[in-house]
Enzyme design. Structure first.
Site, short mmCIF file in Angstrom:
data_model
loop_
_atom_site.label_atom_id
_atom_site.label_comp_id
_atom_site.label_asym_id
_atom_site.label_seq_id
_atom_site.Cartn_x
_atom_site.Cartn_y
_atom_site.Cartn_z
N HIS A 105 0.80 -1.23 0.00
CA HIS A 105 0.00 0.00 0.00
C HIS A 105 0.83 1.28 0.00
O HIS A 105 0.30 2.36 -0.14
CB HIS A 105 -0.99 0.03 1.18
CG HIS A 105 -0.33 0.16 2.53
ND1 HIS A 105 0.29 -0.88 3.15
CD2 HIS A 105 -0.22 1.22 3.36
CE1 HIS A 105 0.76 -0.48 4.33
NE2 HIS A 105 0.48 0.80 4.47
N1 UDP Z 1 -3.34 -6.22 8.69
C1 UDP Z 1 -4.62 -6.74 8.74
N2 UDP Z 1 -5.25 -7.05 7.57
C2 UDP Z 1 -4.66 -6.89 6.35
C3 UDP Z 1 -3.34 -6.35 6.30
C4 UDP Z 1 -2.72 -6.01 7.48
O1 UDP Z 1 -5.17 -6.92 9.82
O2 UDP Z 1 -5.29 -7.21 5.33
C5 UDP Z 1 -2.67 -5.85 9.95
C6 UDP Z 1 -1.31 -6.44 10.17
O3 UDP Z 1 -1.40 -7.69 10.81
C7 UDP Z 1 -0.64 -5.41 11.04
C8 UDP Z 1 -1.25 -4.11 10.57
O4 UDP Z 1 -2.45 -4.45 9.89
O5 UDP Z 1 -0.99 -5.61 12.39
C9 UDP Z 1 -0.32 -3.36 9.64
O6 UDP Z 1 -1.00 -2.29 9.11
P1 UDP Z 1 -0.60 -1.59 7.74
O7 UDP Z 1 0.20 -2.51 6.92
O8 UDP Z 1 -1.87 -1.05 7.18
O9 UDP Z 1 0.22 -0.32 8.22
P2 UDP Z 1 1.76 -0.09 8.55
O10 UDP Z 1 2.16 -1.07 9.59
O11 UDP Z 1 2.51 -0.23 7.28
O12 UDP Z 1 1.79 1.30 9.06
#
Ligand code: UDP
Length: 355
Positions: free
Chosen positions: A201
């Site tokens: 993303h």
């Molecule tokens: N996650 C989720 N469903 C999904 C993709 C990610 O529950 O389809 C969870 C993942 O396990 C983690 C969190 O979302 O706990 C990560 O969020 P994201 O990748 O949106 O944000 P980032 O960590 O990159 O800021």
């Protein structure tokens, strides 16, 4: 004592849940939960509140999706009266999203104390909007809760006084430890023993059409060797639709997965291919190989101690690393200090002592 929590996006919910629970054990603490509305789809927000057992937010600022400047400005404008009216003793902000930075800015101007959970992470890449959010939130925070020693070092090198820094461990892992035993029932049916789980993303992967097309093509080739399960972020889905790209049949596209489904998918994956921050940490904890499609990471400990490999924007390398993993050559990791399921308890102790 009144602690007000600000959350806005999917990863914030996962980080705030254990802190709300830990502070909730103390009868002397009154808590307020503010949702900025940065993520608003049911499958990016509501389902997380349900599965994580979080209270319904006291206020939803309903800012929705718009440009970074507009979103930040709206959070600032709508959050300020909430802080004035509710007069908290401490505001806790989480992670690195626009809500984190905007809330910290409002509080620092109103002279309300701020605690930043997941402080000190640095990619040193200022083209990432999250890096800007981290830098600002950390400069403005009174209490800085870091997940690992590199966080402390980064903050000290930016002139933040050591007494404000508290190395507490990783709250995202608290949620994982609590829910791992119950996630199996949420795993999608019919998956083979071996599959690759993909999440994408970040602007660096989905904004550039040439790169996004190359990436989808490389995943299509990989899908001939290993099933690909791809719970797709709304931003990425929109982008693929706008650009008119097709996703090959061999790639199993899912809606964004609820937390328990995604955790079940991660724990049994042969390899995870991602640009997420949190997923790099979760795969390290689970001992699952992770290939990070970015040039850098703000979570270097997942590389030095964990199972993460930074492979950059390099589809050939991605294919080579997947082949290695399929051949049984996996990078082994070791446990990360303080990623033990009780980081939020440590935060609660610091908060109760500080206020
Ligand atoms: N996650 C989720 N469903 C999904 C993709 C990610 O529950 O389809 C969870 C993942 O396990 C983690 C969190 O979302 O706990 C990560 O969020 P994201 O990748 O949106 O944000 P980032 O960590 O990159 O800021």
């Amino acid at each position: 004592m009144h602690v007000l929590h600000v959350v806005g996006a999917r990863p914030n919910f996962i980080k705030a849940a254990p802190v709300l629970a830990a502070l909730g054990h103390d009868a002397g603490v009154c808590q307020t939960l503010i949702h900025t509305g940065q993520h608003y789809d049911a499958n990016m927000s509501d389902v997380f509140f349900q599965q994580l057992g979080m209270p319904v937010p006291d206020v939803n600022l309903e800012v929705g999706a718009c440009s970074h400047a507009q979103q930040t400005a709206q959070i600032i404008a709508r959050f300020e009266p909430v802080v004035r009216e509710r007069a908290p003793d401490l505001v806790l902000v989480y992670g690195d999203v626009n809500s984190t930075m905007a809330a910290a800015l409002v509080c620092s101007k109103l002279k309300v104390r701020v605690g930043h959970v997941e402080a000190g992470l640095r990619s040193r890449d200022r083209s990432m909007p999250e890096e800007i959010n981290r830098l600002i939130a950390d400069q403005l925070s009174d209490l800085l809760f870091t997940p690992s020693a590199d966080g402390d070092e980064n903050l000290c090198s930016e002139g933040i006084a050591a007494h404000r820094i508290h190395r507490v461990g990783n709250v995202m892992i608290d949620t994982l430890v609590r829910l791992l035993p119950v996630c199996e029932a949420h795993k999608p049916a019919g998956l083979p023993d071996r599959y690759a789980l993909v999440t994408l993303h970040r602007p660096s992967n989905v904004d550039d059409p040439v790169w996004l097309e190359a990436l989808l093509r490389a995943l299509t080739i990989l899908a001939k060797e290993i099933q690909i399960v791809f719970p797709i972020h709304p931003r990425t889905r929109r982008r693929i639709a706008q650009l008119g790209f097709n996703v090959a049949d061999g790639i199993q596209l899912l809606d964004p997965a609820p937390y328990l489904t995604f955790l079940a998918l991660q724990k049994d994956a042969t390899v995870v291919i991602t640009d997420s921050g949190g997923v790099q940490e979760e795969t390290t904890f689970l001992g699952v190989p992770c290939l990070t499609l970015r040039e850098n990471t703000e979570r270097p400990i997942t590389v030095t101690l964990g199972t993460n490999l930074i492979i950059g924007r390099d589809v050939t390398r991605m294919q080579q690393e997947v082949h290695r993993i399929l051949g049984g050559e996996t990078k082994s990791g070791s446990p990360i200090p303080l990623w033990d399921g009780i980081a939020a308890e440590r935060i609660a102790k610091v908060v109760l002592f500080a206020l």
